[in-house]
Design an enzyme around this catalytic site. Structure first.
Site, PDB file in Angstrom:
ATOM      1  CB  THR A 228      40.819  34.439  37.487  1.00  0.00           C
ATOM      2  OG1 THR A 228      41.849  34.836  38.312  1.00  0.00           O
ATOM      3  CG2 THR A 228      40.423  32.885  37.808  1.00  0.00           C
TER       4      THR A 228
ATOM      5  CE  LYS B 197      41.411  39.361  39.988  1.00  0.00           C
ATOM      6  NZ  LYS B 197      40.495  38.510  39.310  1.00  0.00           N
TER       7      LYS B 197
ATOM      8  CD  GLU C  54      36.864  45.290  44.610  1.00  0.00           C
ATOM      9  OE1 GLU C  54      36.748  45.533  43.339  1.00  0.00           O
ATOM     10  OE2 GLU C  54      37.979  45.194  45.119  1.00  0.00           O
TER      11      GLU C  54
END
Length: 275
Positions: A29, A141, A174
């Site tokens: 992204t 990802k 995270e």
């Protein structure tokens, strides 16, 4: 939101595409600013790592970069999401019949809440949903994001800005959509992501910045209580790009951990905002 599939404007994907069938692919992204895709080399490198790790057929990287730059032309600010699927295939898990990757781009508006959070700071809560440990998939990802979907639902119900996420052993990993750093004096720490989690593009940028600074950076395995003694906590992703944390509600019926310092945030923000 506008979509492109394999270079053509479209929002239709075949039902036998492996992104639909198995979540078989990876994505990134990108923050778009002044019609430029920020940190594009970092994003391409991460996609390449994902493709290699998943044994996917590689797209024409030069052509993909060209298409990304073409799509963002005329866009003042926004978000470009790039998805690489293994492509169309049969019913089963076998990958031999999927030989042509599907390239999906989407362009949407920039989430304005990040602008406010950079100024006002974020409030975090401890997620009840932990992340499964899988060293093989750690870092990339990939398209399997069900953990994040459930964590995001929890954040909305808790009326928080983000969530602190642990692995199944109770160690810091995270946040739902961001990486994590904390500071104690001149020592800066970030969770070791060798077992699970996403190696974010902005995390990589910050690691590079801190390597050439007066701060001492360590990638560590720590329980969340380490944050109770921190001078400062920040979160980051490619869109934020870096946000200070005001407080963390780690445990119900226990004091909230609060942070006043923004020393590290102020040091990093100007560089993190650059293209």
């Amino acid at each position: 939101m506008t979509y492109w599939i394999n270079g053509h404007q479209s929002d239709h994907l075949p039902v036998n595409d492996r992104a639909v069938q198995f979540g078989d692919g990876c994505f990134t992204t990108i923050r778009v600013e002044q019609a430029q895709p920020a940190l594009l080399p970092f994003h391409i490198k991460r996609l390449q790592k994902g493709v290699e790790k998943l044994f996917m057929p590689a797209p024409d990287w030069t052509q993909l970069e060209h298409h990304i730059k073409q799509v963002v032309q005329g866009c003042g600010s926004g978000v470009l999401k790039v998805i690489l699927s293994r492509g169309a295939g049969g019913r089963g898990y076998g990958i031999d019949d999927a030989i042509e990757p599907t390239k999906i781009l989407s362009l949407s508006s920039y989430p304005e809440q990040y602008t406010a959070l950079r100024q006002n700071g974020a409030a975090l809560v401890l997620s009840p949903v932990s992340m499964g440990i899988n060293p093989y998939l750690a870092g990339i990802k990939h398209l399997n994001r069900l953990e994040q979907v459930l964590i995001k639902r929890f954040i909305a119900h808790a009326k928080a800005d983000e969530a602190l996420v642990l692995d199944s052993d109770g160690l810091l990993v995270e946040c739902c959509t961001a990486n994590l750093f904390w500071r104690k004096g001149k020592n800066v720490y970030t969770p070791d992501l060798s077992q699970c989690g996403v190696e974010g593009v902005m995390r990589q940028k910050i690691i590079e910045l801190l390597t050439d600074s007066d701060y001492n950076l360590s990638c560590v395995m720590r329980y969340p209580e380490a944050l109770a003694h921190a001078d400062e906590v920040i979160i980051c992703n490619s869109l934020m790009p870096v946000i200070p944390v005001n407080q963390i509600q780690a445990h119900k019926n226990q004091p909230v951990w609060k942070y006043q310092s923004r020393e590290l945030h102020e040091y990093l923000l100007p560089e993190c905002l650059t293209l």
